[in-house]
Design an enzyme around this catalytic site. Sequence first.
Site, short mmCIF file in Angstrom:
data_model
loop_
_atom_site.label_atom_id
_atom_site.label_comp_id
_atom_site.label_asym_id
_atom_site.label_seq_id
_atom_site.Cartn_x
_atom_site.Cartn_y
_atom_site.Cartn_z
N ASP A 1 0.92 -1.15 0.06
CA ASP A 1 0.01 -0.03 0.09
C ASP A 1 1.01 1.24 0.08
O ASP A 1 1.92 1.22 0.83
CB ASP A 1 -0.87 -0.02 1.27
CG ASP A 1 -2.26 -0.69 1.07
OD1 ASP A 1 -2.61 -0.79 -0.23
OD2 ASP A 1 -2.89 -1.17 1.96
N ASP B 1 -9.62 22.67 10.61
CA ASP B 1 -9.62 21.24 9.77
C ASP B 1 -8.35 20.44 10.72
O ASP B 1 -7.38 20.82 10.60
CB ASP B 1 -9.05 21.46 8.49
CG ASP B 1 -9.09 20.33 7.74
OD1 ASP B 1 -9.11 19.13 8.23
OD2 ASP B 1 -8.75 20.43 6.20
N GLU C 1 -3.58 16.88 6.68
CA GLU C 1 -3.31 17.84 5.43
C GLU C 1 -3.55 19.19 6.11
O GLU C 1 -2.82 20.27 5.69
CB GLU C 1 -4.19 17.52 4.22
CG GLU C 1 -3.77 16.33 3.68
CD GLU C 1 -4.39 14.88 4.13
OE1 GLU C 1 -5.02 15.12 5.27
OE2 GLU C 1 -4.25 13.85 3.79
N ALA D 1 -19.21 14.25 2.42
CA ALA D 1 -19.09 13.47 1.09
C ALA D 1 -19.61 13.99 0.14
O ALA D 1 -19.64 13.88 -1.08
CB ALA D 1 -19.62 12.01 1.63
N MET E 1 -15.58 19.39 0.09
CA MET E 1 -14.73 20.34 0.28
C MET E 1 -15.08 20.88 1.90
O MET E 1 -15.82 20.24 2.36
CB MET E 1 -15.42 21.73 -0.42
CG MET E 1 -15.18 21.65 -1.98
SD MET E 1 -15.85 23.04 -2.69
CE MET E 1 -17.72 23.29 -2.38
N LYS F 1 -11.84 25.06 0.15
CA LYS F 1 -10.87 24.50 -0.56
C LYS F 1 -11.24 22.98 -0.71
O LYS F 1 -12.15 22.38 0.15
CB LYS F 1 -9.54 24.27 0.46
CG LYS F 1 -9.71 23.66 1.83
CD LYS F 1 -8.27 23.66 2.42
CE LYS F 1 -7.95 22.36 3.27
NZ LYS F 1 -8.73 22.34 4.53
#
Lengths: 600, 691, 189
Positions: free
Chosen positions: B316, B353, B357, B388, B392, B404
């Site tokens: 993976d 967030d 990331e 989903a 964004m 984003k």
Amino acid sequence: MTGNAYLQMGLYFCVLMLLAKPLGVYMARVYEGRSSGLNRALGPVERLFYRICGINPDEEMSWKKYAGAVLLFSAAGFLFLYLLQRLQGMLPLNPQKFAGVPPDLAFNTAVSFITNTNWQSYGGETTLSYLTQMAGLGVQNFVSAASGMAVLVALIRGITRHSSETIGNYWVDLTRSTLYILIPLSLVYSLLLVSQGVVQTFSGYKTVQLAQTITYDKPKLDDKGSPVKDEKGNPVTEKAEMKEQVIPLGPAASQIAIKQLGTNGGGFFNANAAHPLENPTALSNFLEVLAILLIPAALCITFGRMVGDIRQGWALLSAMTIVLVTLMVLCTWSEQGGSPRFASFGVDQSANDLQPGGNMEGKEARFGIVNSAIWATATTAASNGSVNSMHDSYSPLGGLYPLLLIQLGEVIFGGVGSGLYGMLVMAIITVFLAGLMVGRTPEYLGKKIEMFEMKMAALVILIVNALVKVGTALGVATAAGVAGVANPGPHGFTEILYAFSSAANNNGSAFAGLSANTVFYNTALGIAMFIGRFWVIIPVLAIAGSLAKKKQVPASLGTLPTHTPLFIALLIGVILIVGALSFLPAWALGPLAEQVTAAR
Amino acid sequence: MSSKSKKRSLFDPAIIQKALKDSLAKLNPAHQIRNPVMFVVEAGSALTTLLFFHAVLTGKGEASPSFILQISLWLWITVLFANFAESMAEGRGKAQADSLRKTRREVLAKRLARPKPDAEVTKTASSQLKKGDIVLVEAGDVIPMDGEVVEGVATVNESAVTGESAPVIRESGGDRSAVTGGTTVLSDWLVVRITSNPGETFLDRMISMVEGAKRQKTPNEIALDILLAGMTIIFLLVCVTLLPYSFFSVKAAGQGTPVTITVLVALLVCLIPTTIGGLLSAIGIAGMDRMIQANVIALSGRAVEAAGDVDVLLLDKTGTITLGNRQATEFIPAQGVQVDALADAAQLASLADETPEGRSIVVLAKEKYGLRARDIHTMGATFVPFTAQTRMSGVDLDGREIRKGAADSVEQYVKKQGGTFPPEIRAIVDDIAKRGATPLVVTDKARVLGVIRLNDIVKGGIKERFAEMRRMGIKTIMITGDNPLTAAAVAAEAGVDDFLAEATPEAKLKLIREYQQGGRLVAMTGDGTNDAPALAQADVAVAMNTGTQAAKEAGNLVDLDSNPTKLIQIVEIGKQLLMTRGTLTTFSIANDVAKYFAILPAAFLSIYPALGALNIMGLKTPESAVLSAVIFNALIIIFLVPLALRGVKYRPLGASVILRNNALIYGVGGLIVPFIGIKLVDMLIAALHLV
Amino acid sequence: MVALIRTSLMLLLLFMILTGVLYPIAVTGIAHGVFPQQATGSIIVKNGKAVGSRLIGQQFDDPKYFWGRLSATSPYPYNGAASTGSNLGPTNPNLTAAAEGRIKALREAEPGNTSKIPVDLVTASGSGLDPHISPAAAEYQLHRVAMARGIDDAAVRALVAQHTQEKRLGIIGEPVVNVLALNIALDER
């Protein structure tokens, strides 16, 4: 050893390799069913054969069916050959009026020829009619060789095919081997041999006037024809004169050609290729000894071609050649050494331009030491078994090398087909050991070597090995076995050991002093030959069947290459260990004991 | 049980003590018959013992009683040494099993009538639980059996099984729902459906595996067994037939005595491959043991061996080849937008967030553009989480709607807002993707501000590992859900041989089947339920211990550390196992040559005195020659025990180089060593006047 | 199974006709056409009478003839109907006895000759029918034959040379002297 000795050996191997290449390529074409150049002439004959016998050449066989066909065909051959010998007295082409062959000898000879062994319990010129020689022995010379080649080709197909249930058609392989390979080669060869003086005629033996009358001691016979003995048991003799000599004749060349090419080795005459009418000149000798290794060597090339990697063929051929050259040089060296006792009698044993020197007992003047040793090692490397000198009279070590070559399992060149399939079994064992050593489940030419293959390979080695050991034990432990021994001391042991080694490995040569034409030896050696041939063919075909079913594993860097010098060295190591190691104790009681005792 | 304590020393006194006792118990012929080589040795020992008693009682023995006794003793010792090697290997496994067993103590489970935490509770002994029972496990409780979480979230200490002390989260649904019996819930509670019957739990299987109780012979081991049995029979024939041969020779030579049974037995034991025969099962057990030391539980012995044969590794991308998370590495503004403005907007959109990331975007803005992180709540901003549907995330602040997300989602969003998606942004996005990075487009309502580049970070040193694999002949294939462009770039950076992009479970399965069709052996790691079919199909399947029950059931190896790079180590252990067998077999057979030179002249000296010339080692007397060969043969087994247990060292070199090295060390070495060894033993025997 | 047996028998029959009958007949036909002399035994005919084969040796023990190799055929040496070697092992006392017998005979026939005896003169050939000896063996006997026949050595040496076959291509085989042909030539002188 003289420079000429090396030169003769070098010339021999050069010519052998030069001829092996094109012949190997040609044979690959034959077995792959491609046009081979002789199709126009022989194609109609081939198709006629298939039509008459109801053979569908496109039908494929499973390994079991293939093995069944091999066995049935051999059984038919055995039955026929046995009856032919027994009934030869009533059949035509018997100018010497030989009677039927006794049952034990007929059994031995029949097994001997269907197994491609050609052990000679019979004396050709004293027992067998021309018809038996031609239609019996001659035919088996062809088809037993072709059978070996067919089994080899089936094994090669097992390696090259994948996910397949079948390994070819035995009838086709047998027919093509005979028609396209053995017959054309034999035709050319027989004429070359006749040109050198090998006889080829249907007329009876010729009687000639001797230049000098011989007086000799003739054993006295009673009314019933059995020898008269004095009170001490020694035969009574009387002086007799002989003014004539019988020159034995017969259709020899045609049979000698195939007996050499097909690694058969059964002589037309008792003295085999030492007989001047079977092998009259140095040139005929060169041709005949070349023929011994020609097809076995070429089959390596055929193998390389068919598996799509010619290097694989050369690797096996190199391993064979290295072992043979080494033993050939050792044997020549040993024989050239001569006998320490003769030296003390003022006998000149040195080799020079005017004489061969060395140990000339049992050797012909025209062959000398070098050509006798080349032949002795070549004929035992290949399971040919013909001889141009008498191995029994070799120096202890000189006789050990041919024995060793036989005991290596007849894989150094070996019989046509059978040598290479034996060699491939050795390669499988080598790959197994080597594969473990590099940390991978072993694979050979893309086929994984697993439990089943190892089981069959172990069986191949075990059966022949056991036959030799148990047979020899039987020979030395029974009165009937010991009675056959001709020479005293450890040499007698070697004679028995050699006989069973030769029979079980389907070689056919002998330490001929052993009186083997007895019920005991005819039976025991016959059984050894039979098991040694067919109980090897069956596991080999089983391996072929099992390999054919497998998937092809693509090679990677982790795959062990099987064409490198390293692999060749390992292969030789395994052959020596499997063949030689377990016979060392027996040698110690035979040739080694004789050598160290003689040296004292 | 910390992972450190697993590095057991080779010579743990406790294990040795137990092994010594076990090796005596293993003299039982019923045990020996499983190993044909050693069975022959034991039979020989018994026979010589009888000969000794015969010699003592009748006074007409075939040789001096002291000689027969010494041979007989050393033969027994040979068997004991082999038993000892096996017991040592087993002992190490047992020690492991014992510590595992400690965790499997009986607990009182809270059985629930219904799968609800508030259902009525019956106290039931854990051993009484059956598959399908529902239990409640609360903080401080030990999970009674393997099971699947049906409700609740809890932290669990799994160190009992994994040796890893950091707690892990277990929750219902998804890939973290499996719990293992014997582990402890630290906080909160779980409702667990039991998935195995007593005695069949994961722990039970591990225990029986490491104890070797269920150890079945692997295919290669059987194949080797066949070869060894074949050789044993051949040498048995050599010795049996030597008796009539020597009788004949005595008659032919007119002097001497036939070879004695004692010497024949000694010769037999020296010739048959006792070295490998005695160590074979120890090597196998030790291989399993090495897996355990690497914190990998093999659920079948076959898998360990197959690991050495692996041709293709499916790995993976995420977590194995790259660090688990992508990181922001660059802000690329749209035309007319200042890069600072883009950075600012990007940081704002990411403040809430919590994904890695998101955090990396905040950090990049801070480090590169000096923008300090702000508290989103004090600013009165509203965080718009990732869903989903929208795909964004962003923030609504002072009428700004900063979003984003992936280019396609943002494009849709912009169009809905009545704006246009600038073609130059599309070009930037494509370019980033082509270079193997992930583009995130930032927009403020309809105005596209620019693109954030997220990069996969390839793990340090991984490229070298892959180069190593290539030299071993193993092909590495990266599996990723990324698009082919991204995948290709990461693949190039990591140095894998091939990749499968946009991988679905079906695509993985298909890939494995294709390779297997081509005759290759495939290994893969997996943890999710959707990996299960591929794991089941792969030849070597390493399931992460943190993975789902389904994945663990499908795999044949379980990695307790859940470290995907472990696969590489597993391959090495597998190869080591095969190599150890191969090299010791070679060594064992090569030894025979020297033993012949020791015993043969001694055996036949009375018949053909000239054969003394073969005594090239110059051994003192025939008796001492035979005895030294037998003693050497026994001692070599004990000398090689450490090698058998540790395994032959594997270096990732090409097959030819490895073969050459091993053939030289163990083949040629095996020829030479016994000449020296036997000579030394002989000198010692002479010095001690033993015979 | 029945089909397999039928095929086996049919194929064997066909091969018997092809390789057992047609093949030797074809070879015989061609051989007689091309090499009639060689194919029928390389018979030497003198005055219309067959006196031997160039390829089969004969027994000589008269000093006026060159002697060939020892022959172990029975019941008399050089018995063309029963080729065989002595098969005596290298350490067999009978081997030395045979050699000593020959040495004694050679020394008695020519007491003055003290040179070493070439080994091929004291050993039996493999076939018992070896027609050749080495040039060294011929040289050893040359003077004896010349004396017995009352001619000078050079004449005999010239005849020996005529009946000497050198190595083929200068490499293959051994140089040999054909004893029967040489002795017949001596008689014809």
